[in-house]
Scaffold this active site. Structure first.
Site, PDB file in Angstrom:
ATOM      1  CB  THR A 143       3.822   1.191  -1.860  1.00  0.00           C
ATOM      2  OG1 THR A 143       5.156   1.694  -1.659  1.00  0.00           O
ATOM      3  CG2 THR A 143       3.837  -0.278  -1.434  1.00  0.00           C
ATOM      4  CG  HIS A 144      -0.559   3.182  -4.864  1.00  0.00           C
ATOM      5  ND1 HIS A 144      -0.816   4.492  -5.195  1.00  0.00           N
ATOM      6  CD2 HIS A 144      -0.441   3.164  -3.520  1.00  0.00           C
ATOM      7  CE1 HIS A 144      -0.841   5.232  -4.086  1.00  0.00           C
ATOM      8  NE2 HIS A 144      -0.605   4.455  -3.060  1.00  0.00           N
ATOM      9  CG  ASN A 145       3.544  -2.572  -6.256  1.00  0.00           C
ATOM     10  OD1 ASN A 145       3.683  -2.110  -5.128  1.00  0.00           O
ATOM     11  ND2 ASN A 145       4.445  -2.412  -7.188  1.00  0.00           N
TER      12      ASN A 145
END
Lengths: 589, 235
Positions: free
Chosen positions: A515-517
């Site tokens: 979840t490193h957008n």
């Protein structure tokens, strides 16, 4: 029908994750009247994830109870232009949070500073290797802020959160046992590193024997009780194994709840409204000034909150979408590369190695989100990228975040998925496996961007955000190089069996990756290639600041939260010391 | 009849959701503690469906010398209660049209809820078995035949009329494993059969004394968020 305006606040903040909470703390401490609008529910430790029911894998890790329901907000996705993007109906590759605390509630707690060269990536690579090293369609750029400028704010974030770690570089002097590749820090971490379980210990031994420099992962799961500069006490981690995707019942994972809320909720000039979903940033007729925000409250009633300052601090996707829906900034056009909003979306390039042993008992249920040993030798700078054939890099780690059995019960290669043979294999392998991971960087490039979907809309009738993304060939070469070396360390640990999970294209929205957008509303010194200036102030609307990982022009290998926190604190400082004394653009276009 | 009702409900929700305009937030469980599943009659499954599903879960996780199988562990009860609840109705999922077939990379696009899909697959399996095995239900077949059929559905060599058989198998397998390894409060993992099989201590929540005891077997039995077998009857 426009709603009747609510009395003006000095600042309205959209989103109560780490960014919103840190800025709310700084602005309200200075006496400003702050209203925070959070789309998800109110959450706190005692009421929402006490130890009595926090350790519930089905509810939190599988059914995603802390993640925004796709029914409320999702995105559409395609790999490339020309395809029809389809909605993400069920989260997979990433898990955007909602609710008070945001992703700061269910994060793992792996807390990094980016390297000094990361902030000047393009000029660093050009200086070191010349033009040929950056592929023509890669749009990486400098951030407009240097590591040295950000260092005091990294320090502030680490001390607010109580991060557990060991310095590798104190004011330029290398320290035994820390990360020798980190930038210089003014002082050590506020608390010592976590104690290590067997798998990270073995990994570090094997890595050291191969010439690498392993060190303990800097962690927001605290190794000991800690009182932060606001006087808030954070508890010691119990290594319970329910961290990522879970709220912490022990008050021992740093979060907006554990580090900031006890102070914030006592301030009369701070208000948090949950269930408040922002529809649009409203502007004065000239378009250069934000007047406030329109939102839908928890009863479904539309409201209009006026404010002198608007801080957009939602997740990457909603930051970009609200800019596009509000018509602020020129949308990016991938055909000619013009425009900025939605440009330079980037991700994380990951791979893993699974090790199986005959007799060694690893007790994988003992864990914490940031419990592990890391090797940073293969990361970005100081390497011969022309010879390697890629830019960027990865860090390698043995993290033990908790062997929760619905999602984490690997079996040896060749094992069927069910039946008697599976049952025997899972009984043998569960306690006797260890996993290693490679977390790699992601370049921004012409084929990766965010815009509004032409077809799909949310339940308010607003267009969904559309993601167009695939891994760049550079990043697949980079992660293959890192995976080979990760497997080398794995082999040196002498397992009975090993599975190498290589990363291959095309990118899929289905399996969880990270979840490193990042990106889409990137920062920079040039308004032609950035949405916000180096203070995270909108180039177009001077009283709007856009905060979060949406400001990253590309993604280094490291987890983003440390840098997100530092950038938010620096933006808050700029608002108080530069903007408020003389409201207007802090950098002229 | 139930299948039709579930389908009508989900289309009604779709129509409601398609109306543009301000809407309150989608409900999230928030601070509510989980409600313990109480043993008792099936709430979603019919008796015939339950018999077939119990037979399936007992082949996916067969009883053997290592411990109970899926049936005894309550996997079918778990699946029944999940299908009767918000998961079975896809309550939190984006279900606005259009529904188009995409690439595998774009993820599931079906408008059908897990409850509808699971029921349709069970019906198709029964129809197939009664035709192929002179009127016998899946549950009445010998285990070796059941295993063969499940393998063929899993690898796509056996098609079932009117349903995506492989996707159905994946759904049943996923939910069976959830039932075997989730906290017993949800009706499966009875007597902590799943956790005991592999050595997972459950909701102990504090291993500070064990972090540095490398390679040592953990000494305490598993505990769930509702306690542990022996504390009370519902274990």
């Amino acid at each position: 029908m426009p709603a009747e305006p609510l009395p003006a606040a000095d600042a309205v903040i959209i989103g109560f994750g780490w960014s919103g909470a840190l800025i709310a703390e700084a602005l309200s401490a200075a006496g400003l009247g702050v209203v925070v609008l959070e789309r998800g529910p109110y959450r706190d430790t005692a009421s929402d994830f006490p130890p009595g029911f926090a350790p519930d894998e089905l509810r939190y890790a599988v059914r995603h109870d802390l993640v925004v329901p796709t029914a409320q907000n999702t995105i559409t996705f395609r790999n490339r232009a020309g395809q029809t993007a389809l909605p993400v109906r069920q989260w997979g590759s990433f898990l955007p949070a909602s609710g008070a605390g945001g992703g700061g509630v269910h994060w793992n707690g792996q807390t990094w500073r980016f390297r000094p060269s990361d902030f000047v990536l393009r000029s660093h690579l050009l200086d070191a290797h010349g033009h040929g090293v950056i592929p023509g369609d890669v749009t990486i750029q400098d951030w407009g802020v240097t590591y040295a400028e950000l260092e005091p704010f990294y320090d502030r974030f680490e001390y607010l959160a109580g991060i557990s770690g060991r310095a590798g570089n104190l004011r330029g002097r290398l320290q035994q046992g820390g990360n020798p590749f980190e930038g210089p820090r003014q002082r050590d971490y506020p608390t010592p590193p976590m104690r290590m379980t067997l798998a990270p210990t073995r990994f570090a031994d094997a890595a050291r024997a191969l010439g690498y420099h392993p060190f303990p992962q800097p962690s927001a799961n605290l190794s000991e009780p800690y009182t932060n500069p606001l006087g808030v006490v954070i508890g010691p981690c119990s290594y319970c194994g329910f961290c990522e995707r879970f709220g912490c019942g022990n008050y021992s994972k740093a979060s907006p709840q554990t580090a900031l809320m006890p102070v914030l909720r006592r301030r009369p000039n701070f208000a948090l409204r949950t269930g408040a979903e922002v529809l649009e940033i409203a502007r004065a007729p000239d378009g250069r000034h934000a007047r406030g925000v329109r939102y839908v409250d928890a009863d479904g009633v539309e409201r209009y909150q006026r404010a002198e300052l608007v801080i957009l601090a939602a997740y990457t996707f909603e930051n970009v979408r609200l800019l596009l829906l509000s018509g602020i900034g020129q949308p990016y056009d991938p055909r000619d590369g013009s425009g900025v909003v939605g440009r330079n979306y980037a991700y994380q390039t990951t791979a893993s190695v699974q090790l199986f042993f005959d007799d060694t008992r690893f007790n994988p249920f003992i864990g914490a989100g940031a419990l592990g040993m890391v090797v940073d030798d293969l990361n970005a700078d100081g390497r011969d990228h022309a010879r390697l054939g890629f830019i960027g890099g990865a860090h390698l780690a043995a993290m033990q975040s908790g062997g929760r059995p619905i999602l984490s019960r690997p079996t040896r290669p060749g094992t069927p998925r069910w039946g008697g043979a599976w049952k025997h294999a899972v009984a043998r392998d569960y306690l006797r496996n260890a996993s290693l991971g490679a977390s790699g960087s992601s370049v921004s490039h012409r084929g990766a961007w965010l815009d509004l979907d032409p077809t799909y809309r949310d339940r308010h009738g607003r267009r969904l955000l559309r993601m167009t993304f695939d891994f760049h060939a550079n990043d697949l070469r980079m992660i293959q190089h890192a995976t080979d070396r990760l497997a080398g360390i794995g082999r040196a640990m002498e397992p009975a069996a090993m599975v190498v999970n290589e990363r291959r294209g095309p990118y899929s929205i289905v399996p969880y990756q990270s979840t490193h957008n990042v990106g889409g509303a990137v920062m920079g010194p040039d308004p032609a290639t950035s949405v916000v200036n180096p203070w995270l102030q909108s180039w177009d609307v001077a009283n709007l600041f856009v905060v979060g990982a949406s400001s990253f022009p590309q993604n280094p290998s490291y987890n983003p939260t440390g840098t997100v926190g530092a950038l938010a604190l620096r933006a808050a400082n700029a608002i108080l010391t530069r903007y408020l004394p003389s409201p207007g653009p802090l950098v002229s276009r | 009849m139930r299948g039709r009702r579930a389908w009508l409900t989900s289309t009604a929700l779709l129509a409601l959701a398609a109306c543009a305009g301000p809407n309150p937030p989608v409900p999230q469980a928030g601070s509510t503690p989980p409600q313990a599943v109480l043993p008792g009659p099936y709430q979603f499954l019919t008796l015939a469906e339950a018999a077939a599903l119990e037979a399936v879960v007992d082949r996916l996780i067969p009883p053997d010398e290592l411990g109970p199988g899926g049936r005894e562990a309550g996997c079918a009860l778990f699946i029944d209660r999940q299908l009767a609840g918000p998961f079975g109705r896809s309550e939190s999922l984006y279900l606005l049209p259009p529904f188009l077939d995409g690439t595998p990379e774009q993820g599931p696009q079906s408008p059908l809820t897990p409850a509808v899909r699971l029921r349709a697959g069970l019906a198709a399996l029964e129809t197939y078995c009664r035709a192929a095995f002179v009127g016998r239900a899946f549950a009445a077949l010998p285990p070796t035949v059941q295993d063969r059929l499940l393998s063929e559905i899993e690898d796509g060599t056996l098609a079932l009329a009117g349903v995506n058989a492989r996707a159905w198998f994946d759904l049943v397998l996923q939910m069976t494993m959830e039932g075997f390894f989730a906290d017993p409060i949800y009706g499966g993992n009875r007597q902590m059969a799943g956790w005991r099989l592999i050595g997972f201590p459950g909701a102990r929540y504090d291993y500070r004394d064990w972090v540095e005891r490398h390679g040592v077997a953990y000494a305490l039995p598993p505990v769930g968020i509702g306690g542990r077998p022996g504390w009370h009857d519902a274990g």
